[in-house]
Design an enzyme around this catalytic site. Structure first.
Site, PDB file in Angstrom:
ATOM      1  N   ASN A 107      24.961   5.071  25.339  1.00  0.00           N
ATOM      2  CA  ASN A 107      25.110   3.934  24.422  1.00  0.00           C
ATOM      3  C   ASN A 107      26.240   3.045  24.937  1.00  0.00           C
ATOM      4  OD1 ASN A 107      25.422   2.176  22.285  1.00  0.00           O
ATOM      5  ND2 ASN A 107      26.379   3.694  20.921  1.00  0.00           N
TER       6      ASN A 107
ATOM      7  N   LYS B 269      27.134   0.245  23.821  1.00  0.00           N
ATOM      8  CA  LYS B 269      27.747  -0.575  22.746  1.00  0.00           C
ATOM      9  C   LYS B 269      27.832  -2.026  23.221  1.00  0.00           C
ATOM     10  CE  LYS B 269      30.322   3.514  21.503  1.00  0.00           C
ATOM     11  NZ  LYS B 269      31.285   4.107  20.613  1.00  0.00           N
TER      12      LYS B 269
ATOM     13  N   HIS C  81      24.047   4.340  13.467  1.00  0.00           N
ATOM     14  CA  HIS C  81      25.280   4.640  14.207  1.00  0.00           C
ATOM     15  C   HIS C  81      26.470   4.363  13.284  1.00  0.00           C
ATOM     16  CE1 HIS C  81      28.499   4.502  17.152  1.00  0.00           C
ATOM     17  NE2 HIS C  81      27.696   5.126  17.988  1.00  0.00           N
TER      18      HIS C  81
ATOM     19  N   GLU D  71      29.246   3.084  13.732  1.00  0.00           N
ATOM     20  CA  GLU D  71      29.843   1.734  13.834  1.00  0.00           C
ATOM     21  C   GLU D  71      29.031   0.732  13.026  1.00  0.00           C
ATOM     22  OE1 GLU D  71      30.087   1.551  18.122  1.00  0.00           O
ATOM     23  OE2 GLU D  71      31.592   3.143  18.071  1.00  0.00           O
TER      24      GLU D  71
ATOM     25  N   GLU E  26      27.041  13.002  15.218  1.00  0.00           N
ATOM     26  CA  GLU E  26      28.216  12.370  15.806  1.00  0.00           C
ATOM     27  C   GLU E  26      29.358  12.372  14.783  1.00  0.00           C
ATOM     28  OE1 GLU E  26      27.230   9.485  19.107  1.00  0.00           O
ATOM     29  OE2 GLU E  26      26.885   8.362  17.275  1.00  0.00           O
TER      30      GLU E  26
ATOM     31  N   GLY F 226      34.751   7.851  20.431  1.00  0.00           N
ATOM     32  CA  GLY F 226      35.683   6.945  21.097  1.00  0.00           C
ATOM     33  C   GLY F 226      37.141   7.353  20.971  1.00  0.00           C
TER      34      GLY F 226
ATOM     35  N   SER G  58      32.819  11.563  22.250  1.00  0.00           N
ATOM     36  CA  SER G  58      33.707  11.840  23.382  1.00  0.00           C
ATOM     37  C   SER G  58      33.143  12.894  24.335  1.00  0.00           C
ATOM     38  CB  SER G  58      35.111  12.227  22.889  1.00  0.00           C
ATOM     39  OG  SER G  58      35.697  11.148  22.182  1.00  0.00           O
TER      40      SER G  58
END
Ligand code: PEP
Length: 249
Positions: A9, A11, A94, A96, A166, A172, A211
């Protein structure tokens, strides 16, 4: 037997140069094990990625899609459009998108259904925040996110979904869930699917995200309920991503 899936991904990162570097590298790289690998670049790179990945095993994914097929929705991209670029996968839910763009469970479900309708494989992302983990609510939160979607699908549709666990606190941050933490939650997701059908549970592909990198991938991917990874930062470095792909299988 579930084929491992490694999903990169990007992003809102990447460039035409990066697309080409992935195309060149994966054309030359022999993946040692049977794995499926997909890159999820930003929309503007889909066409160049489609061309650059043509002679590689790389597949394409989209980072989101609008639930509506076409119309007056400035700035949005539909699943039908993605299919024209040979996109196979679409991320939905996701963290985010849930946090920064306030996507609700209903919206996540609508996007997932839109993906299924046009023949894309949705990758449903679920995971708890650090606050929720510290409050001992991990299973409750993750199962609610999974159940919200799965309970609304027809039996046949459930077989088409990939789920990515996740933990939000691992995305991240460089702080990876331990293999045991990830395995515990992912086994519970598979058990939940078994409440619909054992066959569904056994076929479900479950990805870990948060990560994952070239150093920790092998140990995570060795867990019985981890069938692949959703990789953010480390999917922007082609050598690291190749190493992750080589540790699967
Ligand atoms: C992600 O964005 O889905 C992700 C897992 O990111 P990272 O690997 O950078 O934590």
């Amino acid at each position: 037997m579930r084929t491992p899936l490694l999903a990169g991904n990007w992003k809102m990162n990447g460039s035409t140069d990066l697309v080409e570097a992935f195309g060149r590298t994966f054309a030359e790289t022999k993946l040692t094990k049977e794995v499926e690998v997909a890159i999820f670049p930003p929309f503007p790179y889909l066409e160049s990625a489609r061309r650059a990945f043509d002679s590689t095993p790389l597949r394409l994914g989209a980072q989101t899609l609008n639930p509506i097929h076409f119309g007056a929705h400035t700035g949005e991209v539909s699943g039908q459009m993605l299919c024209e670029f040979r996109v196979r996968y679409a991320l939905v839910g996701h963290s985010e998108r849930r946090q920064l763009y306030r996507e609700s469970d209903d919206q996540v479900f609508d996007r997932l259904l839109a993906a299924l309708t046009v023949g894309l494989t949705p990758v449903l992302c679920v995971g708890e925040t650090l606050e929720e983990r510290d409050a001992g609510r991990t299973m409750e939160v993750v199962m609610r996110q999974v159940g919200f979607v799965m309970s609304r699908l027809e039996p046949e549709q459930r077989t088409q979904v990939v789920i990515a666990y996740e933990p939000v606190w691992a995305i991240g941050t460089g702080r990876t869930a331990t293999p045991e933490q990830a395995q515990g939650v992912m086994a519970a997701i598979r058990d939940y699917q078994a409440s619909y059908s054992q066959e569904l549970a056994e076929a479900l592909r479950l990805l870990y995200g948060g990560s994952m990198n070239a150093d920790n991938a092998a140990e995570l991917l060795a867990q019985p309920d981890i069938d692949g990874g959703l990789v953010g930062g480390a999917s922007l470095k082609v050598d690291d991503f190749v190493a992750i792909c080589q540790s699967a299988g």
